[in-house]
Design a protein around this motif. Structure first.
Motif, PDB file in Angstrom:
ATOM      1  N   GLN A   2      39.214  28.398  41.454  1.00  0.00           N
ATOM      2  CA  GLN A   2      38.615  29.465  41.421  1.00  0.00           C
ATOM      3  C   GLN A   2      39.762  30.978  41.017  1.00  0.00           C
ATOM      4  O   GLN A   2      41.111  30.815  41.467  1.00  0.00           O
ATOM      5  N   LEU A   3      38.675  32.153  40.833  1.00  0.00           N
ATOM      6  CA  LEU A   3      39.473  33.314  40.645  1.00  0.00           C
ATOM      7  C   LEU A   3      39.271  34.327  41.814  1.00  0.00           C
ATOM      8  O   LEU A   3      38.179  34.276  41.704  1.00  0.00           O
ATOM      9  N   GLN A   4      39.981  35.261  41.412  1.00  0.00           N
ATOM     10  CA  GLN A   4      39.815  36.481  42.640  1.00  0.00           C
ATOM     11  C   GLN A   4      41.048  38.070  41.875  1.00  0.00           C
ATOM     12  O   GLN A   4      42.329  37.489  41.912  1.00  0.00           O
ATOM     13  N   ALA A   5      39.904  38.295  41.146  1.00  0.00           N
ATOM     14  CA  ALA A   5      40.830  39.102  40.350  1.00  0.00           C
ATOM     15  C   ALA A   5      40.732  40.883  41.598  1.00  0.00           C
ATOM     16  O   ALA A   5      40.049  40.934  42.278  1.00  0.00           O
ATOM     17  N   SER A   6      41.906  41.765  41.372  1.00  0.00           N
ATOM     18  CA  SER A   6      42.314  42.730  42.060  1.00  0.00           C
ATOM     19  C   SER A   6      42.871  43.727  41.041  1.00  0.00           C
ATOM     20  O   SER A   6      43.595  43.647  39.782  1.00  0.00           O
ATOM     21  N   GLY A   7      42.956  44.259  41.686  1.00  0.00           N
ATOM     22  CA  GLY A   7      44.341  45.949  41.460  1.00  0.00           C
ATOM     23  C   GLY A   7      43.683  46.945  40.406  1.00  0.00           C
ATOM     24  O   GLY A   7      44.014  47.800  40.098  1.00  0.00           O
ATOM     25  N   GLY A   8      42.192  47.043  40.716  1.00  0.00           N
ATOM     26  CA  GLY A   8      41.060  48.035  39.826  1.00  0.00           C
ATOM     27  C   GLY A   8      41.357  49.614  40.388  1.00  0.00           C
ATOM     28  O   GLY A   8      41.797  49.270  41.710  1.00  0.00           O
ATOM     29  N   GLY A   9      41.072  50.008  40.326  1.00  0.00           N
ATOM     30  CA  GLY A   9      41.556  51.448  40.835  1.00  0.00           C
ATOM     31  C   GLY A   9      40.699  52.681  39.805  1.00  0.00           C
ATOM     32  O   GLY A   9      40.210  52.579  38.359  1.00  0.00           O
ATOM     33  N   LEU A  10      40.873  54.152  40.230  1.00  0.00           N
ATOM     34  CA  LEU A  10      40.470  55.679  39.902  1.00  0.00           C
ATOM     35  C   LEU A  10      41.994  55.697  39.244  1.00  0.00           C
ATOM     36  O   LEU A  10      43.000  55.896  40.301  1.00  0.00           O
ATOM     37  N   LEU A  17      47.520  50.726  35.767  1.00  0.00           N
ATOM     38  CA  LEU A  17      47.509  50.108  36.624  1.00  0.00           C
ATOM     39  C   LEU A  17      47.879  48.348  36.001  1.00  0.00           C
ATOM     40  O   LEU A  17      47.828  48.213  35.136  1.00  0.00           O
ATOM     41  N   ARG A  18      47.776  48.157  37.256  1.00  0.00           N
ATOM     42  CA  ARG A  18      48.306  46.321  37.025  1.00  0.00           C
ATOM     43  C   ARG A  18      46.903  45.255  37.849  1.00  0.00           C
ATOM     44  O   ARG A  18      47.061  45.697  38.644  1.00  0.00           O
ATOM     45  N   LEU A  19      45.941  44.652  37.111  1.00  0.00           N
ATOM     46  CA  LEU A  19      45.708  43.582  37.269  1.00  0.00           C
ATOM     47  C   LEU A  19      45.663  42.226  37.600  1.00  0.00           C
ATOM     48  O   LEU A  19      46.599  41.455  36.988  1.00  0.00           O
ATOM     49  N   SER A  20      45.357  41.858  39.522  1.00  0.00           N
ATOM     50  CA  SER A  20      46.081  40.382  38.955  1.00  0.00           C
ATOM     51  C   SER A  20      44.694  39.133  39.381  1.00  0.00           C
ATOM     52  O   SER A  20      43.546  40.062  39.518  1.00  0.00           O
ATOM     53  N   CYS A  21      45.173  38.408  39.150  1.00  0.00           N
ATOM     54  CA  CYS A  21      44.362  36.572  39.130  1.00  0.00           C
ATOM     55  C   CYS A  21      44.080  35.799  39.697  1.00  0.00           C
ATOM     56  O   CYS A  21      45.455  35.274  39.258  1.00  0.00           O
ATOM     57  N   ALA A  22      44.165  35.613  41.794  1.00  0.00           N
ATOM     58  CA  ALA A  22      44.863  34.670  41.827  1.00  0.00           C
ATOM     59  C   ALA A  22      43.641  33.212  41.780  1.00  0.00           C
ATOM     60  O   ALA A  22      42.755  33.725  41.929  1.00  0.00           O
ATOM     61  N   ALA A  23      44.622  32.713  41.692  1.00  0.00           N
ATOM     62  CA  ALA A  23      43.727  31.414  41.040  1.00  0.00           C
ATOM     63  C   ALA A  23      43.770  29.731  42.030  1.00  0.00           C
ATOM     64  O   ALA A  23      45.101  30.279  42.536  1.00  0.00           O
ATOM     65  N   SER A  24      43.067  29.243  43.016  1.00  0.00           N
ATOM     66  CA  SER A  24      43.505  28.515  43.277  1.00  0.00           C
ATOM     67  C   SER A  24      42.612  27.193  43.135  1.00  0.00           C
ATOM     68  O   SER A  24      41.559  26.816  42.621  1.00  0.00           O
ATOM     69  N   SER A  70      50.601  38.354  31.290  1.00  0.00           N
ATOM     70  CA  SER A  70      51.761  37.586  31.863  1.00  0.00           C
ATOM     71  C   SER A  70      50.796  36.866  33.420  1.00  0.00           C
ATOM     72  O   SER A  70      49.945  36.557  33.351  1.00  0.00           O
ATOM     73  N   ARG A  71      51.858  35.520  32.851  1.00  0.00           N
ATOM     74  CA  ARG A  71      51.663  35.004  34.570  1.00  0.00           C
ATOM     75  C   ARG A  71      52.292  34.494  35.271  1.00  0.00           C
ATOM     76  O   ARG A  71      53.821  34.075  35.021  1.00  0.00           O
ATOM     77  N   ASP A  72      52.528  34.071  36.603  1.00  0.00           N
ATOM     78  CA  ASP A  72      53.310  33.701  37.344  1.00  0.00           C
ATOM     79  C   ASP A  72      53.046  32.252  37.663  1.00  0.00           C
ATOM     80  O   ASP A  72      51.779  32.087  39.012  1.00  0.00           O
ATOM     81  N   ASN A  73      53.191  31.035  37.402  1.00  0.00           N
ATOM     82  CA  ASN A  73      52.422  29.163  37.373  1.00  0.00           C
ATOM     83  C   ASN A  73      53.137  29.307  38.743  1.00  0.00           C
ATOM     84  O   ASN A  73      51.841  28.348  39.296  1.00  0.00           O
ATOM     85  N   ASP A  74      54.019  29.640  38.925  1.00  0.00           N
ATOM     86  CA  ASP A  74      54.202  29.540  40.810  1.00  0.00           C
ATOM     87  C   ASP A  74      53.322  30.069  41.917  1.00  0.00           C
ATOM     88  O   ASP A  74      53.510  29.666  42.350  1.00  0.00           O
ATOM     89  N   GLU A  75      53.133  30.867  41.476  1.00  0.00           N
ATOM     90  CA  GLU A  75      52.916  32.150  42.336  1.00  0.00           C
ATOM     91  C   GLU A  75      50.867  31.796  41.648  1.00  0.00           C
ATOM     92  O   GLU A  75      50.643  32.135  42.592  1.00  0.00           O
ATOM     93  N   ASN A  76      50.677  30.842  40.915  1.00  0.00           N
ATOM     94  CA  ASN A  76      49.347  30.551  40.190  1.00  0.00           C
ATOM     95  C   ASN A  76      48.757  31.992  40.345  1.00  0.00           C
ATOM     96  O   ASN A  76      47.849  32.186  41.012  1.00  0.00           O
ATOM     97  N   THR A  77      49.382  32.528  39.719  1.00  0.00           N
ATOM     98  CA  THR A  77      48.577  34.264  39.550  1.00  0.00           C
ATOM     99  C   THR A  77      48.640  34.990  38.516  1.00  0.00           C
ATOM    100  O   THR A  77      50.066  34.178  37.323  1.00  0.00           O
ATOM    101  N   GLY A  78      47.456  35.286  37.681  1.00  0.00           N
ATOM    102  CA  GLY A  78      47.912  35.554  36.170  1.00  0.00           C
ATOM    103  C   GLY A  78      47.913  37.152  36.476  1.00  0.00           C
ATOM    104  O   GLY A  78      47.483  38.207  37.513  1.00  0.00           O
ATOM    105  N   TYR A  79      48.200  38.666  35.827  1.00  0.00           N
ATOM    106  CA  TYR A  79      48.768  40.304  35.938  1.00  0.00           C
ATOM    107  C   TYR A  79      47.837  40.423  34.267  1.00  0.00           C
ATOM    108  O   TYR A  79      47.965  39.643  32.997  1.00  0.00           O
ATOM    109  N   LEU A  80      47.219  41.203  34.383  1.00  0.00           N
ATOM    110  CA  LEU A  80      46.924  42.138  32.944  1.00  0.00           C
ATOM    111  C   LEU A  80      48.050  43.662  33.580  1.00  0.00           C
ATOM    112  O   LEU A  80      47.086  44.680  34.749  1.00  0.00           O
ATOM    113  N   GLN A  81      48.992  44.358  33.116  1.00  0.00           N
ATOM    114  CA  GLN A  81      49.505  45.322  32.693  1.00  0.00           C
ATOM    115  C   GLN A  81      48.599  46.027  31.531  1.00  0.00           C
ATOM    116  O   GLN A  81      48.770  46.554  30.904  1.00  0.00           O
ATOM    117  N   LEU A  82      48.048  47.574  32.360  1.00  0.00           N
ATOM    118  CA  LEU A  82      47.185  48.201  31.727  1.00  0.00           C
ATOM    119  C   LEU A  82      48.842  49.439  31.847  1.00  0.00           C
ATOM    120  O   LEU A  82      47.925  50.449  32.485  1.00  0.00           O
TER     121      LEU A  82
END
Length: 125
Positions: A2-10, A17-24, A70-82
């Motif tokens: 399951q994936l949960q994206a966050s970090g968007g905004g104006l 911005l940095r977007l995150s994608c938490a995986a479980s 990028s991604r941090d496999n220990d934290e089960n999270t992916g990132y997109l730096q914009l």
């Protein structure tokens, strides 16, 4: 998974911005990851992808040099730096994942079986 994206905004043009994608749910390193975006009235397009190991990446031409996946496999999270955002980057950004070996990555939307809910990025001029 399951994936949960966050970090968007104006943000203003030129901002970041940095977007995150938490995986479980599964061993994250067995999944390649991708980011896609859908602008208003347009189809969803590929933005960036990264292999399960994190060692291989690819980007669509319009974001090369500005976005970093990028991604941090220990934290089960992916990132997109914009960085250096432009009004044409305005879109709903989706993270996605697919199961394979640690070296695979792809820009093909149909290869991704798992999708997050999307996070809205709005860049004002």
């Amino acid at each position: 998974v399951q994936l949960q994206a966050s970090g968007g905004g104006l943000v203003q043009t030129g901002g970041s911005l940095r977007l995150s994608c938490a995986a479980s749910g599964r061993t994250f390193s067995n999944y390649y990851m991708g980011w896609f975006r859908q602008a208003p009235g347009k189809e969803r397009d590929f933005v960036a992808t990264i292999s399960g190991s994190g060692l291989s990446t690819a980007y669509t031409d319009s974001v090369k040099g500005r976005f970093t996946i990028s991604r941090d496999n220990d934290e089960n999270t992916g990132y997109l730096q914009l960085n250096n955002l432009k009004p044409e980057d305005t879109a709903v950004y989706y993270c996605a994942a697919g199961y394979s070996n640690r070296y695979y990555y792809t820009s093909s939307e149909s290869a991704y079986a798992y999708w997050g809910q999307g996070t809205l990025v709005t860049v004002s001029s």
